[in-house]
Design a protein around this motif. Structure first.
Motif, mmCIF file in Angstrom:
data_model
loop_
_atom_site.group_PDB
_atom_site.id
_atom_site.type_symbol
_atom_site.label_atom_id
_atom_site.label_comp_id
_atom_site.label_asym_id
_atom_site.label_seq_id
_atom_site.Cartn_x
_atom_site.Cartn_y
_atom_site.Cartn_z
ATOM 1 N N ASN A 90 41.007 30.876 50.961
ATOM 2 C CA ASN A 90 41.525 31.448 49.713
ATOM 3 C C ASN A 90 40.478 32.252 48.955
ATOM 4 O O ASN A 90 40.734 32.701 47.836
ATOM 5 C CB ASN A 90 42.069 30.334 48.809
ATOM 6 N N LEU A 126 46.020 34.847 56.892
ATOM 7 C CA LEU A 126 45.252 34.701 55.657
ATOM 8 C C LEU A 126 43.979 35.541 55.666
ATOM 9 O O LEU A 126 43.348 35.724 54.624
ATOM 10 C CB LEU A 126 44.897 33.229 55.434
ATOM 11 N N ASP A 367 50.350 28.956 53.005
ATOM 12 C CA ASP A 367 49.164 29.646 52.497
ATOM 13 C C ASP A 367 48.410 28.799 51.479
ATOM 14 O O ASP A 367 49.021 28.187 50.593
ATOM 15 C CB ASP A 367 49.563 30.959 51.813
ATOM 16 N N TRP A 368 47.099 28.796 51.598
ATOM 17 C CA TRP A 368 46.233 28.304 50.517
ATOM 18 C C TRP A 368 45.971 29.522 49.649
ATOM 19 O O TRP A 368 45.207 30.407 50.008
ATOM 20 C CB TRP A 368 44.950 27.750 51.099
ATOM 21 N N GLN A 369 46.590 29.567 48.513
ATOM 22 C CA GLN A 369 46.699 30.819 47.776
ATOM 23 C C GLN A 369 45.496 31.098 46.875
ATOM 24 O O GLN A 369 44.988 30.211 46.185
ATOM 25 C CB GLN A 369 47.978 30.817 46.937
ATOM 26 N N ALA A 370 45.074 32.365 46.909
ATOM 27 C CA ALA A 370 44.069 32.848 45.969
ATOM 28 C C ALA A 370 44.768 33.295 44.700
ATOM 29 O O ALA A 370 45.929 33.717 44.734
ATOM 30 C CB ALA A 370 43.297 34.012 46.584
#
Length: 416
Positions: A90, A126, A367-370
């Protein structure tokens, strides 16, 4: 008296000089020394065997992903970047936007047999920005439950909990049987990962259309769930490293964190029956969970083709089937390269069920979100401080806390 070197000695000396001149040195930086030192200790000799002309110099490890990103931003200003860096999934976008990370697509296209299909699609996605690949995934993690099965059995608990309500029930049983710290739920883990876990559990992303969804009903449920865990379980506010040590010492019966610490626990734990199990959900299994882990990125400022080729060789080796297999063997991370899972680790997970738990959860990978904009790291800190108020008991009204977080975060988001 002058000494004269023999012909053989002259040949040997000149060969050594030539070898020294041909050696290319690259610099490499990665996070979490306590987790990954043992991994790179295993990878480096294998790399050296195949690339004796490349010398990999290791920089001081980043404490965690946010520290890694901040360090890179500072080093970009001072023109002191490493050639290859490991960054949280992220945290890649900001390095791409600022021109610090180099596109890997030209290197990939120059390879005859480079298979991006070998990498887990969700992970590679990602690391892809505007159609170009900027990172190759190195390690994949998902949240799981860690259990001291002996402590649970002593309290009469025979099954690991499937929901957070069930987990709270186990907490109360453990407290009744003398435990003064039955669980640690790793709220402080990097990148607000556990808050995103509770959001994805409900099928709700934390970021939608460039804005945070902290004002949603799902976000309130996430905050209330954490509050109920802290209060009902009388959870102490440990640091993540303290929780790892406490669990390994047999003092903490339940621990919810990344699968990344499984290897460390197995190497250091005292004499008790250790098991992992799937991450609990709200009303059943989670609808999704964020992909944790990191990717290798090319950040060299060198214009020397030999240096760039050497950096690419290291980057691809550590994320390849052979390199990625060492990730699974030495940590609890899953290798994102299919070759590691299908060939090198064919029987590994049958023999290491504690590391298989996360693999079984792969269909839940999200997703590991930014967080959007230049203030993404600041937003992470705002949310961290809000969660810390729950962990310390400072925040009691979750609707009020939610509103405060929404207002603070909105002030940090891009205007458009």
């Amino acid at each position: 008296m002058r000494t004269t070197l023999s012909a053989a000695a002259l040949v040997a000396a000149s060969s050594q000089i030539a070898l020294a001149q041909e050696t290319v040195t690259i610099e490499f930086a990665y996070p979490y020394a306590s987790t990954f030192d043992v991994t790179f200790d295993a990878i480096l000799p294998k790399f050296n065997e195949q690339h004796p002309d490349i010398d990999v110099k290791f920089r001081s490890a980043y404490e965690q992903y946010e520290d890694g990103t901040n360090t890179m931003l500072r080093e970009a200003v001072s023109n002191n970047l490493p050639d290859v860096t490991m960054q949280g999934l992220n945290r890649q976008q900001i390095l791409v936007e600022k021109g610090i990370a180099k596109s890997l697509t030209p290197f990939i296209n120059a390879e005859d047999n480079f298979e991006t299909d070998g990498y887990h699609a969700a992970m590679l996605k990602l690391s892809t920005f505007d159609g170009d690949v900027y990172g190759l995934p190195f390690a994949v993690s998902l949240p799981v439950g860690y259990y001291n099965m002996d402590a649970l059995a002593t309290a009469g608990v025979t099954e690991t909990p499937k929901t957070w309500d069930e987990m709270i029930g186990v907490c109360k049983t453990l407290i009744e049987n003398g435990s003064n710290n039955p669980v640690y739920w790793n709220w402080a883990i990097t990148g607000n990962w556990f808050l995103q876990s509770l959001m994805w559990t409900q099928g709700k992303p934390t970021v939608e259309d460039g804005r945070l969804t902290l004002d949603s009903p799902e976000a309130l449920i996430a905050l209330e769930t954490m509050k109920s865990i802290v209060d009902a379980c009388e959870m102490k506010n440990l640091t993540p490293s303290q929780a790892v040590s406490s669990f390994a010492a047999g003092e903490l019966p339940m621990f919810f964190t990344s699968t990344s610490s499984v290897g460390q626990i197995e190497r250091t734990k005292s004499d008790f029956n250790f098991a992992t199990a799937a991450f609990p959900g709200l009303d059943g299994a989670p609808q999704g969970l964020p992909a944790g882990g990191n990717a290798a990125m090319l950040t060299s400022t060198s214009d020397d083709p030999e240096v760039l080729d050497a950096a690419w060789a290291w980057l691809t080796f550590i994320t390849s089937g052979e390199g990625a297999a060492e990730v699974a063997k030495t940590t609890g991370y899953m290798p994102p390269n299919q070759a590691a899972n299908d060939v090198i680790l064919a029987d590994f997970y049958d023999q290491n069920p504690n590391k298989r738990t996360a693999v079984d959860q792969l269909p839940l990978l999200r997703d590991w979100q930014a967080y959007p904009g230049a203030n993404g790291l600041a937003i992470t800190q705002v949310i961290y401080e809000g969660l810390e108020m729950i962990a310390t008991g400072e925040a009691d009204d979750m609707e009020e806390l939610q509103q405060e977080l929404v207002e603070q975060v909105n002030d940090l988001l891009p205007a458009n």
